[in-house]
Motif scaffolding. Structure first.
Motif, PDB file in Angstrom:
ATOM      1  N   LEU A  70      49.083  44.847  41.249  1.00  0.00           N
ATOM      2  CA  LEU A  70      48.741  43.932  40.003  1.00  0.00           C
ATOM      3  C   LEU A  70      48.412  42.425  40.244  1.00  0.00           C
ATOM      4  CD1 LEU A  70      47.316  43.429  36.691  1.00  0.00           C
ATOM      5  CD2 LEU A  70      49.603  43.077  36.738  1.00  0.00           C
ATOM      6  N   HIS A  71      49.678  41.375  40.619  1.00  0.00           N
ATOM      7  CA  HIS A  71      49.749  40.395  41.338  1.00  0.00           C
ATOM      8  C   HIS A  71      50.248  40.558  42.679  1.00  0.00           C
ATOM      9  CE1 HIS A  71      48.636  39.391  36.968  1.00  0.00           C
ATOM     10  NE2 HIS A  71      47.691  39.913  37.303  1.00  0.00           N
ATOM     11  N   LEU A  72      50.637  39.104  42.802  1.00  0.00           N
ATOM     12  CA  LEU A  72      51.109  38.969  44.518  1.00  0.00           C
ATOM     13  C   LEU A  72      52.119  37.863  44.420  1.00  0.00           C
ATOM     14  CD1 LEU A  72      47.685  39.251  46.852  1.00  0.00           C
ATOM     15  CD2 LEU A  72      50.092  41.065  46.550  1.00  0.00           C
ATOM     16  N   ARG A  73      52.935  37.375  45.617  1.00  0.00           N
ATOM     17  CA  ARG A  73      54.239  36.999  45.846  1.00  0.00           C
ATOM     18  C   ARG A  73      54.208  36.662  47.033  1.00  0.00           C
ATOM     19  NH1 ARG A  73      52.189  36.566  40.756  1.00  0.00           N
ATOM     20  NH2 ARG A  73      53.345  37.637  39.349  1.00  0.00           N
ATOM     21  N   ASP A 121      38.017  35.580  45.271  1.00  0.00           N
ATOM     22  CA  ASP A 121      36.706  36.766  45.368  1.00  0.00           C
ATOM     23  C   ASP A 121      37.353  38.099  45.194  1.00  0.00           C
ATOM     24  OD1 ASP A 121      36.979  36.558  48.029  1.00  0.00           O
ATOM     25  OD2 ASP A 121      35.334  37.147  48.031  1.00  0.00           O
ATOM     26  N   GLN A 122      38.598  38.224  46.371  1.00  0.00           N
ATOM     27  CA  GLN A 122      39.007  39.257  45.302  1.00  0.00           C
ATOM     28  C   GLN A 122      40.311  39.331  44.365  1.00  0.00           C
ATOM     29  OE1 GLN A 122      42.951  39.551  48.784  1.00  0.00           O
ATOM     30  NE2 GLN A 122      44.068  39.792  47.233  1.00  0.00           N
ATOM     31  N   PRO A 123      39.905  41.223  43.338  1.00  0.00           N
ATOM     32  CA  PRO A 123      40.458  41.337  42.347  1.00  0.00           C
ATOM     33  C   PRO A 123      41.935  41.261  41.998  1.00  0.00           C
ATOM     34  CG  PRO A 123      39.508  43.106  43.467  1.00  0.00           C
ATOM     35  CD  PRO A 123      39.340  42.145  44.514  1.00  0.00           C
ATOM     36  N   ALA A 124      42.199  41.346  40.792  1.00  0.00           N
ATOM     37  CA  ALA A 124      43.476  41.649  40.624  1.00  0.00           C
ATOM     38  C   ALA A 124      43.078  43.146  39.577  1.00  0.00           C
ATOM     39  CB  ALA A 124      43.566  40.585  40.417  1.00  0.00           C
ATOM     40  N   PRO A 125      43.791  44.081  39.496  1.00  0.00           N
ATOM     41  CA  PRO A 125      44.461  44.646  40.881  1.00  0.00           C
ATOM     42  C   PRO A 125      43.680  45.261  41.436  1.00  0.00           C
ATOM     43  CG  PRO A 125      44.400  46.394  39.159  1.00  0.00           C
ATOM     44  CD  PRO A 125      43.437  45.196  38.587  1.00  0.00           C
ATOM     45  N   ALA A 126      44.454  45.201  43.075  1.00  0.00           N
ATOM     46  CA  ALA A 126      43.369  45.495  44.756  1.00  0.00           C
ATOM     47  C   ALA A 126      44.792  46.152  45.349  1.00  0.00           C
ATOM     48  CB  ALA A 126      43.160  43.633  44.774  1.00  0.00           C
ATOM     49  N   PRO A 127      44.370  46.713  46.375  1.00  0.00           N
ATOM     50  CA  PRO A 127      42.675  46.460  46.767  1.00  0.00           C
ATOM     51  C   PRO A 127      41.817  47.627  45.907  1.00  0.00           C
ATOM     52  CG  PRO A 127      43.714  47.404  48.617  1.00  0.00           C
ATOM     53  CD  PRO A 127      44.970  47.427  47.288  1.00  0.00           C
ATOM     54  N   ALA A 128      40.616  47.310  45.258  1.00  0.00           N
ATOM     55  CA  ALA A 128      40.080  47.794  44.709  1.00  0.00           C
ATOM     56  C   ALA A 128      39.615  49.797  44.593  1.00  0.00           C
ATOM     57  CB  ALA A 128      38.449  47.283  44.319  1.00  0.00           C
ATOM     58  N   ASP A 129      39.182  50.079  45.863  1.00  0.00           N
ATOM     59  CA  ASP A 129      38.940  51.307  46.568  1.00  0.00           C
ATOM     60  C   ASP A 129      40.729  52.176  45.758  1.00  0.00           C
ATOM     61  OD1 ASP A 129      40.900  50.108  48.624  1.00  0.00           O
ATOM     62  OD2 ASP A 129      39.357  51.232  50.085  1.00  0.00           O
TER      63      ASP A 129
END
Length: 120
Positions: A33-36, A100-108
């Motif tokens: 979801l998000h990054l730390r 441009d990187q979505p959240a959540p990710a990676p999209a695939d």
């Protein structure tokens, strides 16, 4: 006045990448979801709402208790042992995941029912 080091924060450690290191290496479902960001070594892990909670696991495993958000527009720090948020120094760039990187990710890798997999 001289700058004094802050325990658990390195002003030279660069981020390990732009996504959760363990998720991208196949540990768990492979999305976040998000990054730390570990403020001591630069390790990028997923947040505690993410399925795998790799940032907190990193803090426990190696004893690096201070993390910083790696989300655009967020600059807060969190200390795991005191469970307190605080403001700290600017760390080496980049300051966040790419805009441009979505959240959540990676999209695939994100399932259609991703909200059902979050920790609350």
């Amino acid at each position: 006045m001289e700058d004094r080091p802050i325990p658990g924060i390195s002003l030279t450690a660069i981020p390990s990448g732009t996504g959760c290191l363990e998720c991208l290496n196949g540990d768990g479902p492979g999305w976040w979801l998000h990054l730390r960001r570990c403020a001591q070594c630069g390790h990028i892990g997923c947040c505690d709402s993410s399925p795998s909670q790799h940032a907190s696991a990193h803090a426990r495993a190696v004893g690096h208790a201070v993390m910083r958000s790696f989300e655009p527009g967020e600059n807060w720090f969190y200390q795991h042992t005191t469970k307190k948020f605080f403001h700290g120094p600017r760390l080496p760039d980049p300051q966040s995941r790419p805009l441009d990187q979505p959240a959540p990710a990676p999209a695939d890798k994100v399932p259609a029912d991703w909200r059902d997999h979050l920790h609350r």
